[in-house]
Design a protein around this motif. Sequence first.
Motif, short mmCIF file in Angstrom:
data_model
loop_
_atom_site.label_atom_id
_atom_site.label_comp_id
_atom_site.label_asym_id
_atom_site.label_seq_id
_atom_site.Cartn_x
_atom_site.Cartn_y
_atom_site.Cartn_z
N LYS A 40 0.86 -1.18 0.00
CA LYS A 40 0.00 0.00 0.00
C LYS A 40 0.90 1.23 0.00
O LYS A 40 2.11 1.12 0.12
CB LYS A 40 -0.93 0.01 1.20
N VAL A 41 0.30 2.39 -0.12
CA VAL A 41 1.06 3.64 -0.15
C VAL A 41 0.90 4.35 1.19
O VAL A 41 -0.21 4.48 1.72
CB VAL A 41 0.55 4.54 -1.31
N CYS A 42 2.02 4.80 1.74
CA CYS A 42 2.00 5.55 3.00
C CYS A 42 1.29 6.88 2.74
O CYS A 42 1.63 7.60 1.80
CB CYS A 42 3.42 5.80 3.48
N THR A 60 8.78 6.80 9.21
CA THR A 60 8.50 6.32 10.58
C THR A 60 7.18 6.84 11.14
O THR A 60 7.00 6.89 12.35
CB THR A 60 9.66 6.63 11.56
N SER A 61 6.26 7.23 10.29
CA SER A 61 4.95 7.69 10.76
C SER A 61 4.13 6.49 11.20
O SER A 61 4.17 5.43 10.61
CB SER A 61 4.20 8.41 9.64
N LYS A 62 3.36 6.70 12.26
CA LYS A 62 2.45 5.68 12.75
C LYS A 62 1.22 5.70 11.85
O LYS A 62 0.59 6.74 11.67
CB LYS A 62 2.08 5.98 14.19
N LEU A 63 0.89 4.57 11.26
CA LEU A 63 -0.23 4.50 10.34
C LEU A 63 -1.53 4.35 11.10
O LEU A 63 -1.60 3.70 12.14
CB LEU A 63 -0.03 3.34 9.37
N GLU A 64 -2.58 4.95 10.58
CA GLU A 64 -3.89 4.92 11.23
C GLU A 64 -4.57 3.58 11.00
O GLU A 64 -4.30 2.88 10.04
CB GLU A 64 -4.76 6.03 10.66
N GLY A 65 -5.48 3.24 11.93
CA GLY A 65 -6.27 2.04 11.77
C GLY A 65 -5.66 0.81 12.41
O GLY A 65 -6.19 -0.28 12.26
#
Length: 71
Positions: A40-42, A60-65
């Motif tokens: 998937k795409v960040c 290093t972003s925390k992904l939602e969900g």
Amino acid sequence: MSSRNFFIVAFVLFLVLKTFNALFSKKKAEDEAPAEPTTKVCPYCQSEIAIRAVRCPHCTSKLEGFPEINE
């Protein structure tokens, strides 16, 4: 005369094989199911990452969900 017969037989054989291959490839395309995506795409840096990633390895972003992981 024999070269004319050769070309006629070769042309007929070509048409038969071409038709057979067209029918076979059409049936094969119908049987295959589309594969599930593995990436998937960040949403932050637009890099391609694994579908199950919790954090983007590039920014290093925390992904939602995703729930919190207690380490």
